[in-house]
Design a protein around this motif. Structure first.
Motif, PDB file in Angstrom:
ATOM      1  N   GLY A  10      -0.253 -11.763   1.105  1.00 20.77           N
ATOM      2  CA  GLY A  10      -0.116 -10.317   1.009  1.00 20.77           C
ATOM      3  C   GLY A  10      -1.470  -9.663   0.909  1.00 20.77           C
ATOM      4  N   SER A  14      -1.728  -6.809  -4.272  1.00 15.95           N
ATOM      5  CA  SER A  14      -0.260  -6.801  -4.202  1.00 15.95           C
ATOM      6  C   SER A  14       0.317  -7.627  -5.346  1.00 15.95           C
ATOM      7  CB  SER A  14       0.224  -7.335  -2.847  1.00 15.95           C
ATOM      8  OG  SER A  14      -0.300  -8.615  -2.603  1.00 15.95           O
ATOM      9  N   THR A 148       4.295  -7.225  -0.628  1.00 16.70           N
ATOM     10  CA  THR A 148       3.646  -5.959  -0.281  1.00 16.70           C
ATOM     11  C   THR A 148       3.911  -4.961  -1.402  1.00 16.70           C
ATOM     12  OG1 THR A 148       5.636  -5.228   0.869  1.00 16.70           O
ATOM     13  CG2 THR A 148       3.896  -6.185   2.220  1.00 16.70           C
ATOM     14  N   ASP A 182      -7.990  -4.071   3.444  1.00 14.25           N
ATOM     15  CA  ASP A 182      -6.785  -4.415   4.232  1.00 14.25           C
ATOM     16  C   ASP A 182      -7.116  -4.395   5.720  1.00 14.25           C
ATOM     17  OD1 ASP A 182      -5.330  -4.499   1.927  1.00 14.25           O
ATOM     18  OD2 ASP A 182      -4.175  -2.670   2.309  1.00 14.25           O
ATOM     19  N   ASP A 203       8.863  -6.240  -1.197  1.00 11.46           N
ATOM     20  CA  ASP A 203       8.102  -5.033  -1.533  1.00 11.46           C
ATOM     21  C   ASP A 203       8.203  -4.827  -3.044  1.00 11.46           C
ATOM     22  OD1 ASP A 203       7.192  -2.447  -2.067  1.00 11.46           O
ATOM     23  OD2 ASP A 203       7.758  -1.748  -0.076  1.00 11.46           O
TER      24      ASP A 203
END
Ligand code: CDP
Length: 229
Positions: A10, A14, A148, A182, A203
């Motif tokens: 991830g 995260s 995430t 990212d 998530d």
């Protein structure tokens, strides 16, 4: 016997490392933090004063010369070298600043991956966290999770982790810094951050830490992977 592997990938902040640690402890696995090894290699390059842009061969040579390696410790692996490598040095701002550039170098990734695979054999049952664990390093992992969270949720967690104020301006600056990392991790040519096709996406924006750990432990139990629970 091939090791049992749970891969947790991830983006930055995260919650991969802390989640992987807790999942490993609950299941009787060992935690292997691949980012810590990238940070160890980066620290070797920085302390040797290597000039930028970094050349892969020089970085690997410095990591070898300084004896960067992974050593099993209670429940996890520590990054070792010829001198002690405190966690604070691995997380120092200068290391965070350069680690994504160094992690983009193919030869460095090859070197790190070899060490990770060697450690997994020693560990026998490991929870490995990183960016490319399920997609490249351990495509045979029995369970792959892609964690995430929204950029704002991740930035807030990172600030709280560092004990810093979570005012709107700090949140904006941290969200931008995370987004930049990212972008670097997702757009690099070698082993970019991607969700493996067979990974379970989770998530965590609205999950508590306990909830996200419990979801992964449940997935592991469901696949018959728990050593003890
Ligand atoms: O904890 P945080 O998400 O800030 O980063 P980390 O896990 O300590 O990893 C530091 C950096 O190493 C990442 O930003 C990536 O550039 C790189 N990395 C990678 O490329 N592949 C991995 N498997 C793990 C880390």
């Amino acid at each position: 016997m091939s090791p049992v592997i749970i891969a947790i990938d991830g983006p930055a902040a995260s919650g991969k490392s802390s989640t992987a640690r807790a999942v490993a402890a609950g299941l009787g696995f060992r935690h292997l933090d691949s980012g810590a090894l990238y940070r160890g290699v980066t620290l070797a390059a920085v302390r040797a004063g290597l000039p930028r842009p970094f050349y892969a061969a020089d970085v690997v040579a410095e990591a070898e010369r300084w004896g960067v390696d992974l050593r099993p410790r209670n429940g996890d692996f520590e990054v070792v070298a010829m001198e002690p490598v405190p966690d604070a040095s691995l997380r120092a701002a200068v290391v965070t600043e350069h680690v994504s550039e160094i992690a983009a170098l193919a030869e460095v990734r090859g070197w790190v991956n070899e060490h990770l695979r060697g450690a997994a054999l020693v560990g026998e049952a490991v929870v490995v966290d990183g960016r490319d664990i399920g997609s490249v390093v351990f495509p045979e992992a029995q369970l792959k999770v892609y964690l995430t969270a929204s950029p704002a949720a991740r930035a807030g967690r990172r600030l709280r982790q560092r004990g810093e104020a979570v005012d709107p301006e700090q949140l904006r600056v941290e969200t931008e810094a995370l987004a930049a990392r990212d972008r670097a991790d997702s757009s690099r040519a070698v082993a970019p951050l991607v969700q493996a096709p067979d990974a379970v996406a989770l998530d965590t924006s609205d999950l508590s830490f306990e909830e996200q750990v419990e979801r992964i432990r449940w997935l592991a139990r469901d696949r018959g992977l728990a050593i003890h629970d």
